[in-house]
Write a protein that holds these residues in place. Structure first.
Motif, PDB file in Angstrom:
ATOM      1  N   VAL A   3       6.550  82.680  40.821  1.00 19.50           N
ATOM      2  CA  VAL A   3       7.313  81.471  40.174  1.00 19.50           C
ATOM      3  C   VAL A   3       6.717  81.483  38.929  1.00 19.50           C
ATOM      4  CG1 VAL A   3       7.167  78.915  39.858  1.00 19.50           C
ATOM      5  CG2 VAL A   3       7.631  79.936  41.885  1.00 19.50           C
ATOM      6  N   ALA A   4       5.398  81.575  38.313  1.00 14.05           N
ATOM      7  CA  ALA A   4       4.633  81.436  36.937  1.00 14.05           C
ATOM      8  C   ALA A   4       5.359  82.810  36.248  1.00 14.05           C
ATOM      9  CB  ALA A   4       3.410  81.948  37.029  1.00 14.05           C
ATOM     10  N   TYR A  53      11.445  74.370  43.689  1.00 13.84           N
ATOM     11  CA  TYR A  53      11.601  75.593  43.877  1.00 13.84           C
ATOM     12  C   TYR A  53      10.349  75.683  44.873  1.00 13.84           C
ATOM     13  CZ  TYR A  53      14.400  76.358  40.184  1.00 13.84           C
ATOM     14  OH  TYR A  53      15.581  75.794  39.022  1.00 13.84           O
ATOM     15  N   TYR A  89       6.990  74.310  42.840  1.00 16.10           N
ATOM     16  CA  TYR A  89       7.317  73.936  40.853  1.00 16.10           C
ATOM     17  C   TYR A  89       8.604  72.731  40.984  1.00 16.10           C
ATOM     18  CZ  TYR A  89       3.724  76.999  40.077  1.00 16.10           C
ATOM     19  OH  TYR A  89       2.680  77.735  40.312  1.00 16.10           O
ATOM     20  N   ARG A  91      10.713  70.424  38.800  1.00 13.50           N
ATOM     21  CA  ARG A  91      11.435  70.584  37.157  1.00 13.50           C
ATOM     22  C   ARG A  91      12.167  69.624  37.085  1.00 13.50           C
ATOM     23  NH1 ARG A  91      13.609  76.034  34.724  1.00 13.50           N
ATOM     24  NH2 ARG A  91      15.068  76.144  36.574  1.00 13.50           N
ATOM     25  N   ILE A 101       8.169  71.522  33.972  1.00 17.75           N
ATOM     26  CA  ILE A 101       8.289  72.295  34.713  1.00 17.75           C
ATOM     27  C   ILE A 101       6.199  71.678  35.508  1.00 17.75           C
ATOM     28  CG2 ILE A 101       7.673  73.969  36.094  1.00 17.75           C
ATOM     29  CD1 ILE A 101       9.634  75.722  33.840  1.00 17.75           C
ATOM     30  N   SER A 102       6.582  71.664  36.265  1.00 17.84           N
ATOM     31  CA  SER A 102       4.504  70.989  36.648  1.00 17.84           C
ATOM     32  C   SER A 102       4.431  71.406  37.860  1.00 17.84           C
ATOM     33  CB  SER A 102       4.185  69.698  37.080  1.00 17.84           C
ATOM     34  OG  SER A 102       4.784  68.700  35.729  1.00 17.84           O
ATOM     35  N   LYS A 103       3.667  71.811  38.985  1.00 17.59           N
ATOM     36  CA  LYS A 103       3.028  72.222  39.558  1.00 17.59           C
ATOM     37  C   LYS A 103       3.087  70.757  40.828  1.00 17.59           C
ATOM     38  CE  LYS A 103      -1.111  74.572  41.087  1.00 17.59           C
ATOM     39  NZ  LYS A 103      -1.901  75.025  40.772  1.00 17.59           N
TER      40      LYS A 103
END
Length: 108
Positions: A3-4, A53, A89, A91, A101-103
């Motif tokens: 994902v990153a 996601y 994630y 968004r 975007i954040s975890k």
């Protein structure tokens, strides 16, 4: 890592994409069905959307949040009860393709 990599590739290949670290989400971790509070700032009035996601980059949830005014935004997002535990994630996206975007960690 996938994902990153996906988001890094998107940032490099799409000049309209802006990763903004000013987004905050609390509490994190959160339980499915629990409330998540998201704050972020937008520079022009626009429609806002939340996308979630999974770790392999598949879109698992989308919510259209409607039109938001300029400035600091604080919204409440109820995590869908059907979402499994794990790392995701989240968004927030505006009409102009600006994204934050954040975890997100969902626990039992």
């Amino acid at each position: 890592f996938i994902v990153a990599r996906m988001f890094n590739d998107l940032e490099l290949s799409n000049p309209g994409f802006i990763a903004n670290t000013s987004q905050s989400i609390v509490p994190n971790p959160v339980t499915a069905g629990g409330n998540l509070y998201i704050s972020y700032e937008i520079t022009e009035a626009t429609k806002v959307q939340i996308e979630v996601y999974n770790l392999i980059g598949a879109l698992v949830y989308v919510a259209d949040l409607g039109y938001h005014q300029v400035g600091l935004q604080m919204l409440t997002f109820t995590v869908p009860t059907h979402m499994s535990t794990g790392v995701f994630y989240i968004r927030t996206r505006t009409e102009g393709s600006v994204s934050n975007i954040s975890k997100l960690i969902i626990t039992e």
